[in-house]
Design a protein around this motif. Structure first.
Motif, PDB file in Angstrom:
ATOM      1  N   LEU A 138      32.380  50.488   5.322  1.00 58.38           N
ATOM      2  CA  LEU A 138      32.554  51.751   6.034  1.00 58.38           C
ATOM      3  C   LEU A 138      31.719  52.859   5.393  1.00 58.38           C
ATOM      4  O   LEU A 138      30.929  53.524   6.063  1.00 58.38           O
ATOM      5  N   ALA A 139      31.883  53.056   4.084  1.00 60.05           N
ATOM      6  CA  ALA A 139      31.176  54.165   3.428  1.00 60.05           C
ATOM      7  C   ALA A 139      30.765  53.761   2.020  1.00 60.05           C
ATOM      8  O   ALA A 139      31.451  52.976   1.365  1.00 60.05           O
ATOM      9  N   ASP A 146      39.372  51.428  -2.720  1.00 64.84           N
ATOM     10  CA  ASP A 146      39.428  50.932  -1.348  1.00 64.84           C
ATOM     11  C   ASP A 146      38.141  50.163  -1.067  1.00 64.84           C
ATOM     12  O   ASP A 146      37.056  50.698  -1.276  1.00 64.84           O
ATOM     13  N   GLY A 147      38.257  48.930  -0.601  1.00 65.15           N
ATOM     14  CA  GLY A 147      37.069  48.121  -0.337  1.00 65.15           C
ATOM     15  C   GLY A 147      36.191  48.675   0.772  1.00 65.15           C
ATOM     16  O   GLY A 147      34.980  48.424   0.813  1.00 65.15           O
ATOM     17  N   LEU A 184      38.823  61.493   3.500  1.00 68.35           N
ATOM     18  CA  LEU A 184      37.533  60.940   3.876  1.00 68.35           C
ATOM     19  C   LEU A 184      37.642  59.717   4.784  1.00 68.35           C
ATOM     20  O   LEU A 184      37.005  59.649   5.844  1.00 68.35           O
ATOM     21  N   LYS A 185      38.481  58.774   4.389  1.00 67.44           N
ATOM     22  CA  LYS A 185      38.559  57.538   5.167  1.00 67.44           C
ATOM     23  C   LYS A 185      39.090  57.809   6.576  1.00 67.44           C
ATOM     24  O   LYS A 185      38.546  57.298   7.559  1.00 67.44           O
ATOM     25  N   SER A 234      38.126  57.871  12.306  1.00 66.10           N
ATOM     26  CA  SER A 234      38.396  58.488  13.605  1.00 66.10           C
ATOM     27  C   SER A 234      37.145  58.569  14.480  1.00 66.10           C
ATOM     28  O   SER A 234      37.213  58.978  15.637  1.00 66.10           O
ATOM     29  N   ILE A 235      36.012  58.185  13.931  1.00 66.55           N
ATOM     30  CA  ILE A 235      34.791  58.167  14.740  1.00 66.55           C
ATOM     31  C   ILE A 235      34.719  56.822  15.463  1.00 66.55           C
ATOM     32  O   ILE A 235      34.686  55.769  14.819  1.00 66.55           O
TER      33      ILE A 235
END
Ligand SMILES: *[C@@H]1O[C@H](CO)[C@@H](O)[C@H](O)[C@H]1NC(C)=O
Ligand SMILES: *[C@@H]1O[C@H](CO)[C@@H](O)[C@H](O)[C@H]1NC(C)=O
Ligand SMILES: *[C@@H]1O[C@H](CO)[C@@H](O)[C@H](O)[C@H]1NC(C)=O
Ligand SMILES: *[C@@H]1O[C@H](CO)[C@@H](O)[C@H](O)[C@H]1NC(C)=O
Ligand SMILES: *[C@@H]1O[C@H](CO)[C@@H](O)[C@H](O)[C@H]1NC(C)=O
Ligand SMILES: *[C@@H]1O[C@H](CO)[C@@H](O)[C@H](O)[C@H]1NC(C)=O
Length: 515
Positions: free
Chosen positions: A354-355, A377-378, A457-458, A463-464
């Motif tokens: 994701l990021a 968080d992975g 952030l997550k 939410s996109i």
């Protein structure tokens, strides 16, 4: 006074005998430039704000002001003409952004036939110069009117362009930008002062984190189309010094004394303002400097008029440190590790992470990011150091979003990198003006997260929607062109976007001829 700590000082000022300068070999390099929205909508009310003889009056910069030359009343000097208006601020940059300011059109300058036939006396020379300035201002007034008209009345069939037609939501106003760009190509002329010798003048670093500084200075020296050798035909004047080189050559490392940077800048301006009429005429407002070094803004404090009036093109575009988006220009930062960057990356389905972020814990933002997300968080991969054998570029290409927090300074080279590798940038900063935000609509192709929102952030990124992500990534590809570094430069690339930003700042002001 000459500064004894800089033994090479005297050699800086002789006019270069030849234009042979080692050029940065940047041939197939990628360029990236960012644009930031000029969020300062207040500028629209600033018509006819004037600079007076003493721009520093009543202004207290949030820097240690006792260290500033202008605060002591010494240094630059006002250039005479106390209280008289020389430079009028007319923000055109807002034309590019959607809410058009309905401001009065600047009155056309009379063609100034005054001196013709009048008896020769010593005002005649000055009047002839003024006529040249009036002619330049008349051309700018026409360009301003053409851009305004384009905003009011977009006629999409009227602009043909064999290379590129800006369109879509990545632009604040694609048509106005295109019109403005074409007007720039038609009219705009930059004069580069010849005074000063390499390595500190007419040259700069082409590698590592400050490379955009050397890239621009060298490209400007090779420029032919938008440059003039006749200063009377110039709309803006470039001060071709490199702050990075000053730090390398005249900053006494053991003393932690940065004053030689400012002295060098002050001396240079004293030389050109003593030798030519152009600086005094505008109190520096039609002059620009450029620096990617963290200390660029500090060095610009070497002369009060440079600090407050001139166009400063800076990587360190910190609005809490007097960076002013209606006058200054954000220089994108890029960490050049090799001369060839392979631009591109997989689409969303090829990006399992994701990021992603990897970088040291310094400055005001990153410690918060690391505290909340490192090893948590992975999906949100935040690293301080990458494990051995893991490729930074590969991780950027495997991630949907690339986090670009400020470091010691507001700018981050990750923004350019993310755009190159087609990873949607997530900027996390305060007080930063994104590159080219007078033209580009950053919200269309990047995500802005405030420092306070780091814990969310997550959620914000989740939410996109996938469809929205695909659109954003496609737009990242669209803006790549504006961040490309080409040798020689090409239309609409980083170099030309910077010149276009400078062009807009010059359109923002009108300089009154003095008689
Ligand atoms: C400000 O700078 C001056 C001169 O460089 C120095 O003497 C002074 O201690 C500084 N003041 C602060 C508050 O940092
Ligand atoms: C510009 O102003 C400075 C400071 O007032 C003065 O020393 C200099 O001679 C002026 N330059 C010209 C070309 O008149
Ligand atoms: C010189 O020019 C000024 C401005 O045009 C004018 O007022 C003045 O009378 C002229 N002087 C002479 C001696 O012609
Ligand atoms: C738009 O531009 C084209 C080409 O210059 C011109 O022929 C046309 O009349 C223009 N349309 C309008 C509405 O101004
Ligand atoms: C930015 O610069 C413009 C033009 O010099 C000026 O009118 C405006 O007040 C400045 N804004 C800030 C916040 O300093
Ligand atoms: C920007 O300027 C402010 C005010 O001086 C400062 O607190 C901040 O650390 C600077 N840098 C960054 C990255 O925000």
């Amino acid at each position: 006074m000459r500064d004894s700590s800089s033994p090479n000082f005297y050699t800086f000022w002789s006019t270069r005998s030849s234009s042979l300068v080692v050029f940065c070999i940047l041939v197939p390099l990628v360029l990236v430039s960012l644009v930031v929205l000029n969020s300062d909508s207040k500028t629209s009310s600033l018509w006819y704000t004037s600079f007076s003889g003493h721009p520093s009056e009543g202004v207290h910069p949030p820097l240690n002001s006792s260290a500033l030359i202008y605060a002591s009343g010494g240094g630059g000097g006002g250039g005479g003409g106390e209280g008289e208006r020389r430079v009028f601020f007319e923000p055109i940059a807002s034309f590019i952004s959607p809410p058009l300011v309905s401001a009065p059109s600047p009155a056309p300058q009379p063609a100034a036939p005054v001196f013709e036939g009048s008896s020769p006396n010593n005002t005649r020379r000055a009047r002839r110069k003024d006529t040249k300035l009036e002619r330049l201002e008349l051309g700018l007034a026409r360009a301003r009117a053409a851009i305004k008209e384009a905003v009011r009345n977009p006629n999409r069939t009227a602009l043909v362009d064999k290379d590129y037609v800006p369109k879509g939501p990545v632009y604040r106003n694609a048509y106005a930008f295109h019109k403005s760009y074409l007007e720039m190509e038609k009219l705009f002329k930059v004069y580069v002062y010849q005074e000063g010798e390499p390595p500190i003048f007419h040259d700069g670093p082409c590698k590592s984190i400050y490379s955009t500084e050397g890239f621009f200075i060298n490209s400007m020296d090779m420029e032919s189309r938008l440059r003039t050798r006749d200063p009377d035909r110039a709309h803006v004047f470039f001060l071709p010094f490199s702050v990075v080189r000053m730090v390398q050559y005249i900053y006494p490392r053991d003393h932690h004394d940065m004053k030689p940077l400012r002295r060098t800048v002050l001396d240079y301006i004293n030389v050109i303002s003593g030798k030519y009429p152009y600086w005094n005429r505008s109190l520096g407002a039609d002059h620009f400097m450029l620096s990617c070094h963290d200390w660029g803004p500090y060095a610009s404090g070497g002369h009060p008029q440079l600090f407050f009036n001139s166009i400063r093109v800076l990587c360190n575009a910190n609005t809490s440190e007097w960076f002013n988006a209606s006058r200054d220009v954000t220089l994108p930062e890029m960490n050049v590790r090799s001369h060839v960057v392979k631009v591109g990356g997989p689409s969303a389905s090829g990006r399992p992470i994701l990021a992603f972020f990897a970088g040291g814990s310094h400055g005001p933002v990153r410690p918060l990011l690391l505290k909340h997300w490192k090893d948590r968080d992975g999906d949100v991969q935040v690293h301080e150091y990458l494990p051995k054998g893991v490729s930074y570029v590969d991780l950027m290409k495997k991630s949907k979003f690339c986090l670009c927090p400020s470091g010691y300074e507001v700018a981050s080279p990750r923004i350019m990198e993310a755009i190159y590798y087609e990873c949607v940038p997530v900027t996390i900063n305060a007080h930063y003006v994104l590159p080219f935000s007078d033209v580009l609509n950053w919200k269309a192709f990047s995500v802005q997260v405030s420092v306070e929102d780091i814990p969310n952030l997550k959620n914000i990124l989740m939410s996109i929607s996938p469809r929205q992500y695909i659109r954003m990534q496609r737009r990242v590809r669209t803006v790549q062109r504006h961040f490309m570094i080409n040798g020689p430069p090409r239309r609409f690339d980083l170099y030309h976007m910077l010149l276009h930003s400078i062009w807009l700042r010059r359109l923002n002001i009108r300089i009154h001829p003095q008689d």
